[in-house]
Enzyme design. Structure first.
Site, mmCIF file in Angstrom:
data_model
loop_
_atom_site.group_PDB
_atom_site.id
_atom_site.type_symbol
_atom_site.label_atom_id
_atom_site.label_comp_id
_atom_site.label_asym_id
_atom_site.label_seq_id
_atom_site.Cartn_x
_atom_site.Cartn_y
_atom_site.Cartn_z
ATOM 1 N N HIS A 1 0.716 -1.405 0.136
ATOM 2 C CA HIS A 1 0.060 0.042 0.007
ATOM 3 C C HIS A 1 0.943 1.249 -0.086
ATOM 4 O O HIS A 1 0.290 2.409 0.119
ATOM 5 C CB HIS A 1 -0.696 -0.025 1.374
ATOM 6 C CG HIS A 1 -1.860 -1.200 1.435
ATOM 7 N ND1 HIS A 1 -2.255 -1.310 2.690
ATOM 8 C CD2 HIS A 1 -2.052 -2.151 0.804
ATOM 9 C CE1 HIS A 1 -3.053 -2.326 2.714
ATOM 10 N NE2 HIS A 1 -2.929 -2.732 1.242
ATOM 11 N N GLN B 1 -0.965 -4.707 -8.392
ATOM 12 C CA GLN B 1 -2.293 -4.943 -8.787
ATOM 13 C C GLN B 1 -3.422 -3.867 -9.336
ATOM 14 O O GLN B 1 -3.012 -2.827 -8.710
ATOM 15 C CB GLN B 1 -2.770 -5.789 -7.499
ATOM 16 C CG GLN B 1 -4.195 -6.362 -7.569
ATOM 17 C CD GLN B 1 -4.717 -5.166 -6.566
ATOM 18 O OE1 GLN B 1 -5.396 -4.111 -7.034
ATOM 19 N NE2 GLN B 1 -5.206 -5.780 -5.425
ATOM 20 N N TYR C 1 20.463 -24.906 -18.981
ATOM 21 C CA TYR C 1 19.617 -25.366 -18.124
ATOM 22 C C TYR C 1 20.254 -25.874 -16.618
ATOM 23 O O TYR C 1 19.925 -26.868 -16.277
ATOM 24 C CB TYR C 1 18.923 -26.641 -18.632
ATOM 25 C CG TYR C 1 18.019 -26.110 -19.891
ATOM 26 C CD1 TYR C 1 16.840 -25.466 -19.814
ATOM 27 C CD2 TYR C 1 18.570 -26.417 -21.221
ATOM 28 C CE1 TYR C 1 16.368 -24.903 -20.900
ATOM 29 C CE2 TYR C 1 17.751 -25.834 -22.334
ATOM 30 C CZ TYR C 1 16.812 -25.131 -22.167
ATOM 31 O OH TYR C 1 16.241 -24.683 -23.301
ATOM 32 N N ARG D 1 8.308 -14.515 -12.992
ATOM 33 C CA ARG D 1 8.952 -13.228 -13.606
ATOM 34 C C ARG D 1 8.125 -12.382 -13.975
ATOM 35 O O ARG D 1 6.847 -12.764 -14.393
ATOM 36 C CB ARG D 1 9.779 -13.904 -14.813
ATOM 37 C CG ARG D 1 11.228 -14.710 -14.653
ATOM 38 C CD ARG D 1 11.987 -14.839 -15.765
ATOM 39 N NE ARG D 1 11.277 -15.751 -16.517
ATOM 40 C CZ ARG D 1 11.406 -17.115 -16.635
ATOM 41 N NH1 ARG D 1 12.240 -17.806 -16.056
ATOM 42 N NH2 ARG D 1 10.648 -17.721 -17.483
HETATM 43 C C1 LIG Z 1 -2.408 -6.334 -2.481
HETATM 44 C C2 LIG Z 1 -1.865 -6.845 -1.138
HETATM 45 C C3 LIG Z 1 -0.868 -8.002 -1.458
HETATM 46 C C4 LIG Z 1 -0.819 -8.911 -2.459
HETATM 47 O O1 LIG Z 1 -0.456 -8.282 -3.874
HETATM 48 P P1 LIG Z 1 -1.065 -8.922 -5.067
HETATM 49 O O2 LIG Z 1 -0.351 -8.269 -6.286
HETATM 50 O O3 LIG Z 1 -2.681 -8.695 -5.307
HETATM 51 O O4 LIG Z 1 -0.902 -10.475 -4.989
HETATM 52 C C5 LIG Z 1 -0.214 -8.316 -0.235
HETATM 53 N N1 LIG Z 1 -0.212 -7.638 0.832
HETATM 54 C C6 LIG Z 1 -1.088 -6.557 1.201
HETATM 55 C C7 LIG Z 1 -1.267 -5.886 2.412
HETATM 56 C C8 LIG Z 1 -1.909 -6.315 -0.201
HETATM 57 O O5 LIG Z 1 -2.907 -5.096 0.065
#
Ligand SMILES: *Cc1c(COP(=O)(O)O)cnc(C)c1O
Length: 401
Positions: A172, A195, A234, A244
């Site tokens: 965040h 995200q 490999y 990745r």
């Molecule tokens: C969004 C979030 C995550 C996970 O991130 P993703 O990219 O959705 O896997 C981890 N911790 C917190 C506190 C989050 O809000």
């Protein structure tokens, strides 16, 4: 005051124009994506965008290394694996957070141990963290909740005293600061998420940052099926999955990163205005303002909602009414140990949980999970009218209760 009919009952909606669009993009994203398309290298092995992104993202957080990965959940899992966390180990996480902070620990076959959070900051309470430490504790994952920076001096002090590793969950808090020092630069490693809803996004994506080269090198191997950078034969040195990032993600993130500081600044201004206006409304108490010299990124604008001041209108209905008025808002995360997944111990063969968390435990986290409502960050990216309309909608609902 004349009572207006609620939008949920067919009245006119409070919001007159849309909030800031999210995800936001302009020609910069488009130009960068086009460059990747033309490169004919869409993965990191011989592309250039991921490395450029990593260099810049590390720099803005004042650390030496950054590794772009598939998403924030994987970033946490890789950090834990890199630090050697596994079976028999305990990792302390806040009870109030998104599930990934705890589930990543279980994916590494370790036990997440829940610490309570502070009632005003919603971040891990250092005292509760200290109390949860046992001889099995190997790491702690403080979460900068909604962008409010954790007390990193205190958490790191306790962790160092007990030989515990620190992984910051900075999902965040991109570009955030705790007392003039960048979030993500305090712990051994820090995990970010890109995200769709986060304050910097490429749909799905994540990153790890660290100042330690050995950790970076190990994380690199783990995130790419154990394969060294220049490998063509490999040779797989360690166990790893494929986590990745691809070049398109980095192309978008490079453009997003350019707006990060200005967006963080706009949200801070608007959050202060909203704090000021909400102070006048009985039954609404926002998350505390961060100390001076600190950057709170305001991924969410969170506040306690007291239904006693709203004619016993349930929080879920308040959220529904707000949404009808054109104000997006949501109820807070449940406490980790109250999720079905945790209650029913859906961990497969990974771990056995010894602890029980009763009603009397995790008091602050429980109250937050029960009473808090949050507005998404893009509601703070607009002008004064946007802020006023949020308040007007709350007052309208209150006036009808
Ligand atoms: C969004 C979030 C995550 C996970 O991130 P993703 O990219 O959705 O896997 C981890 N911790 C917190 C506190 C989050 O809000």
């Amino acid at each position: 005051m004349e009572q207006k009919m609620l939008a949920v009952h067919g009245g006119e909606q409070t919001k007159t124009k849309s909030f800031h669009r999210w995800p936001y993009c302009d020609e910069k994203e488009l130009a960068n994506i086009k460059e990747v398309l033309d490169e004919k290298s869409w993965w990191r092995v011989n592309g250039r965008k991921i490395e450029e992104f990593e260099t810049k993202f590390a720099k803005i957080h004042g650390v030496k290394y950054c590794l772009g990965v598939s998403n924030g959940t994987h970033a946490l899992e890789i950090a834990l694996q890199t630090l050697g966390i596994g079976r028999g180990d305990e990792v302390i996480v806040p009870a109030f957070t998104f599930i990934s902070t705890a589930s990543a620990v279980i994916y590494c076959n370790a036990e997440p141990v829940l610490a309570d959070v502070k009632p005003d900051t919603f971040c891990m309470d250092p005292e509760s963290f200290q109390k949860a430490i046992t001889s099995k504790t190997k790491a702690v994952i403080p979460v900068h909740m909604a962008g409010y920076p954790c007390d990193m001096e205190e958490i790191c002090r306790i962790a160092h005293e007990h030989g515990i590793k620190v992984i910051e969950d900075a999902a965040h808090a991109h570009g955030g600061e705790w007392k003039q020092r960048k979030i993500g630069s305090f712990g051994d490693m820090a995990a970010f998420s890109f995200q769709n809803g986060k304050i910097m996004t490429c749909g799905e994506g994540g990153a790890l940052i660290t100042n330690k080269q050995d950790l970076y090198d190990k994380a690199y191997l783990i995130h790419g099926v154990g394969r060294p950078r220049e490998d063509t034969v490999y040779e797989h040195k360690v166990l790893g999955s494929n986590n990745r990032m691809n070049e398109f993600q980095a192309a978008v993130l490079l453009a997003q990163m350019e707006r990060l500081n200005s967006f963080n600044w706009i949200r801070e201004q608007n959050a202060r205005k909203l704090d000021g206006l909400l102070k006048e409304i009985e039954g609404i108490i926002p998350q505390a303002p961060a100390p001076v010299g600190t950057v709170d990124t305001h991924y969410m604008y969170m506040f306690y909602y007291d239904k006693n001041c709203f004619g016993q209108l349930d929080r879920e209905d308040f959220v529904k009414y707000m949404n009808a008025e054109g104000i997006p808002c949501f109820i807070a995360y449940p406490v980790i140990s109250d999720t079905q997944f945790f209650q029913q111990k859906q961990f497969g063969k990974r771990i056995k949980i010894s602890r029980k968390y009763g009603e009397g435990d995790l008091k602050n986290a429980r109250r937050i999970a029960r009473e808090v409502v949050w507005l998404p960050h893009y509601t703070l990216l607009g002008d004064d009218a946007d802020i006023v309309e949020i308040v007007t909608a709350i007052l309208k609902i209150k006036g009808n209760c």
